[in-house]
Enzyme design. Structure first.
Site, PDB file in Angstrom:
ATOM      1  N   ASP A 104       0.844  -1.157   0.004  1.00  0.00           N
ATOM      2  CA  ASP A 104      -0.042  -0.019  -0.030  1.00  0.00           C
ATOM      3  C   ASP A 104       0.886   1.269  -0.094  1.00  0.00           C
ATOM      4  O   ASP A 104       1.719   1.362  -0.774  1.00  0.00           O
ATOM      5  CB  ASP A 104      -1.030  -0.056   1.163  1.00  0.00           C
ATOM      6  CG  ASP A 104      -2.080   1.009   1.153  1.00  0.00           C
ATOM      7  OD1 ASP A 104      -3.074   0.832   0.368  1.00  0.00           O
ATOM      8  OD2 ASP A 104      -1.887   1.811   1.990  1.00  0.00           O
ATOM      9  N   ARG A 108       4.291   2.536  -2.275  1.00  0.00           N
ATOM     10  CA  ARG A 108       4.792   3.720  -3.118  1.00  0.00           C
ATOM     11  C   ARG A 108       5.941   4.410  -2.803  1.00  0.00           C
ATOM     12  O   ARG A 108       6.828   5.076  -3.371  1.00  0.00           O
ATOM     13  CB  ARG A 108       3.422   4.683  -2.826  1.00  0.00           C
ATOM     14  CG  ARG A 108       2.281   4.225  -3.141  1.00  0.00           C
ATOM     15  CD  ARG A 108       0.860   5.016  -3.170  1.00  0.00           C
ATOM     16  NE  ARG A 108      -0.214   4.331  -3.472  1.00  0.00           N
ATOM     17  CZ  ARG A 108      -0.409   3.607  -4.895  1.00  0.00           C
ATOM     18  NH1 ARG A 108       0.391   4.010  -5.814  1.00  0.00           N
ATOM     19  NH2 ARG A 108      -1.300   3.000  -4.890  1.00  0.00           N
ATOM     20  N   TYR A 205      -1.696  11.589   1.732  1.00  0.00           N
ATOM     21  CA  TYR A 205      -2.542  11.550   0.493  1.00  0.00           C
ATOM     22  C   TYR A 205      -2.475  12.765  -0.168  1.00  0.00           C
ATOM     23  O   TYR A 205      -2.815  12.818  -1.412  1.00  0.00           O
ATOM     24  CB  TYR A 205      -4.010  11.164   0.975  1.00  0.00           C
ATOM     25  CG  TYR A 205      -4.053   9.585   1.213  1.00  0.00           C
ATOM     26  CD1 TYR A 205      -4.566   8.790   0.082  1.00  0.00           C
ATOM     27  CD2 TYR A 205      -3.679   9.101   2.419  1.00  0.00           C
ATOM     28  CE1 TYR A 205      -4.810   7.450   0.465  1.00  0.00           C
ATOM     29  CE2 TYR A 205      -3.757   7.584   2.502  1.00  0.00           C
ATOM     30  CZ  TYR A 205      -4.317   6.799   1.553  1.00  0.00           C
ATOM     31  OH  TYR A 205      -4.162   5.488   1.775  1.00  0.00           O
ATOM     32  N   HIS A 266      -7.073  -6.859   0.171  1.00  0.00           N
ATOM     33  CA  HIS A 266      -6.096  -5.888   0.155  1.00  0.00           C
ATOM     34  C   HIS A 266      -4.922  -6.318   1.197  1.00  0.00           C
ATOM     35  O   HIS A 266      -3.881  -6.087   0.691  1.00  0.00           O
ATOM     36  CB  HIS A 266      -6.835  -4.498   0.753  1.00  0.00           C
ATOM     37  CG  HIS A 266      -5.693  -3.305   0.408  1.00  0.00           C
ATOM     38  ND1 HIS A 266      -4.964  -3.019  -0.543  1.00  0.00           N
ATOM     39  CD2 HIS A 266      -5.381  -2.540   1.605  1.00  0.00           C
ATOM     40  CE1 HIS A 266      -4.364  -1.978  -0.262  1.00  0.00           C
ATOM     41  NE2 HIS A 266      -4.518  -1.801   0.916  1.00  0.00           N
TER      42      HIS A 266
END
Length: 293
Positions: A104, A108, A205, A266
C-alpha cells in the site's frame, strides 16, 4: 508478536523512525500501508528473519515515527521524503544495499526509493498497488467510487481531519476488522486515534495527489525506469485484479517484472501470510543470488 526482534528508534536528518529488526543475512526492509504500522508484518517478518536481516519500520507520520511539520506543497510527506528516511535508516544499521517490500503506501515509498536510489535497492516487491500516476491517469468512475478515500483525504486541511476524528474506527476499519490479529488491531487503534497521526496520514494523501503524481510523471517523461528486479503481488478479491493487468502496468516502469495474484483482499500479509511468503521467499532468494552485498 515479534519475539526476538529488537525495537529501536533511529534519528535521520529529517525524522525519527521507529522500527523492529531481527535476523542475520541479506537485508530486507518491510514497509507498511495505511492506516497501519510496521506491526502489519507480524505474520511474515519472523519467518523471513530465519534467512534474512529483517527491518520493519514505521513510515514518517505513522505509528511511533515522528510527524514532521508540513509545507504548502506537502513535500515532507512525499514518498521521496519517506524514501530518504528509510535509506538513512538502513545505512545507520550498516546496509548500503538491500531489498524492500512495501504494501500500500509503503509500496509507494518503496518504488520511489528504487527510482531515486537505484544503487541502494537490490530488489523491490510491491503489494497491491500500481504507481500513483497510473492510478490517477487511468481513473474513471469505478476508480473514483472504489478509491474515494484518495480524494477525500487529499482535501485541504482540516476538513478530513475533523471528520475522521469524530469516529476513527468507522473510517479506518470500514473494510472490516476480521482479518486483523487482536493485538495488531489494538496497535493500529492506538496510533490512528492520535490527532497528529490522522493529520500526517492526510498529508500523505495530499502529497500523493500533488508532488508524488508530478514526480512520477517527470520520471516517465525522462525515461527513468526501475533498475532492480520487481515483484508485484495483489489480492485477487480486490479491485486491482478486476481493473488492471498488474504486471503489464509495472512493465511500463521496469524491465524485470514478475508477479501474481493471491486469493485474498487488500491486506495480503495479514489475510494470507503463508501464500505471501510462498511468493516472497523465492523472489528474494533469486534476487540476492544475482548480487554480492
Amino acid at each position: 508478536m515479534f519475539e526476538n526482534f529488537t525495537q529501536r528508534q533511529i534519528t535521520t536528518s529529517e525524522a525519527v523512525i521507529n522500527l523492529r529488526h531481527a535476523g542475520d543475512g541479506p537485508p530486507v526492509l518491510l514497509l507498511h500501508g495505511h492506516p497501519q504500522t510496521h506491526v502489519m508484518w507480524h505474520r511474515v517478518a519472523p519467518r523471513l528473519a530465519q534467512t534474512y536481516t529483517v527491518v520493519c519500520a514505521d513510515l514518517r507520520g505513522y505509528g511511533d515515527s515522528s510527524k514532521p511539520p508540513t509545507t504548502p506543497d506537502h513535500e515532507p510527506y512525499s514518498k521521496r521524503a519517506m524514501a530518504r528516511d528509510q535509506v538513512e535508516v538502513m545505512r545507520t544499521l550498516g546496509f548500503e544495499r538491500f531489498a524492500v517490500v512495501g504494501h500500500d503506501r509503503g509500496g509507494r515509498c518503496a518504488y520511489r526509493m528504487a527510482l531515486d536510489h537505484p544503487d541502494q535497492i537490490a530488489a523491490l516487491s510491491v503489494l497491491d498497488i500500481l504507481p500513483t500516476a497510473e492510478h490517477f491517469r487511468r481513473a474513471d468512475m469505478s476508480f473514483a467510487m472504489g478509491y474515494w478515500h484518495w480524494f477525500f483525504l487529499a482535501q485541504p486541511y482540516d476538513l478530513p481531519e475533523r471528520l475522521i476524528s469524530g469516529d476513527p474506527d468507522a473510517f479506518y476499519l470500514r473494510r472490516g476488522k476480521h482479518m486483523f490479529d487482536e493485538a495488531a488491531l489494538a496497535e493500529y487503534r492506538r496510533c490512528f486515534t492520535d490527532p497528529a497521526t490522522i493529520h500526517a496520514m492526510c498529508e500523505d494523501y495530499r502529497a500523493g495527489a500533488g508532488i508524488d503524481m508530478r514526480l512520477d510523471e517527470s520520471d516517465q517523461k525522462a525515461g527513468r525506469r526501475i533498475a532492480c528486479p520487481v515483484q508485484a503481488l495483489w489480492g485477487l478479491k480486490g479491485p486491482i485484479d478486476r481493473w488492471y493487468d498488474v504486471c503489464e502496468v509495472w512493465r511500463g516502469w521496469a524491465n524485470d517484472v514478475e508477479g501474481r495474484g493471491i486469493d485474498c483482499g487488500h491486506y495480503l500479509a495479514e489475510e494470507a501470510p503463508e501464500e505471501t511468503l510462498a511468493a516472497l521467499e523465492p523472489f528474494l532468494a533469486k534476487a540476492f543470488e544475482r548480487i554480492s552485498l
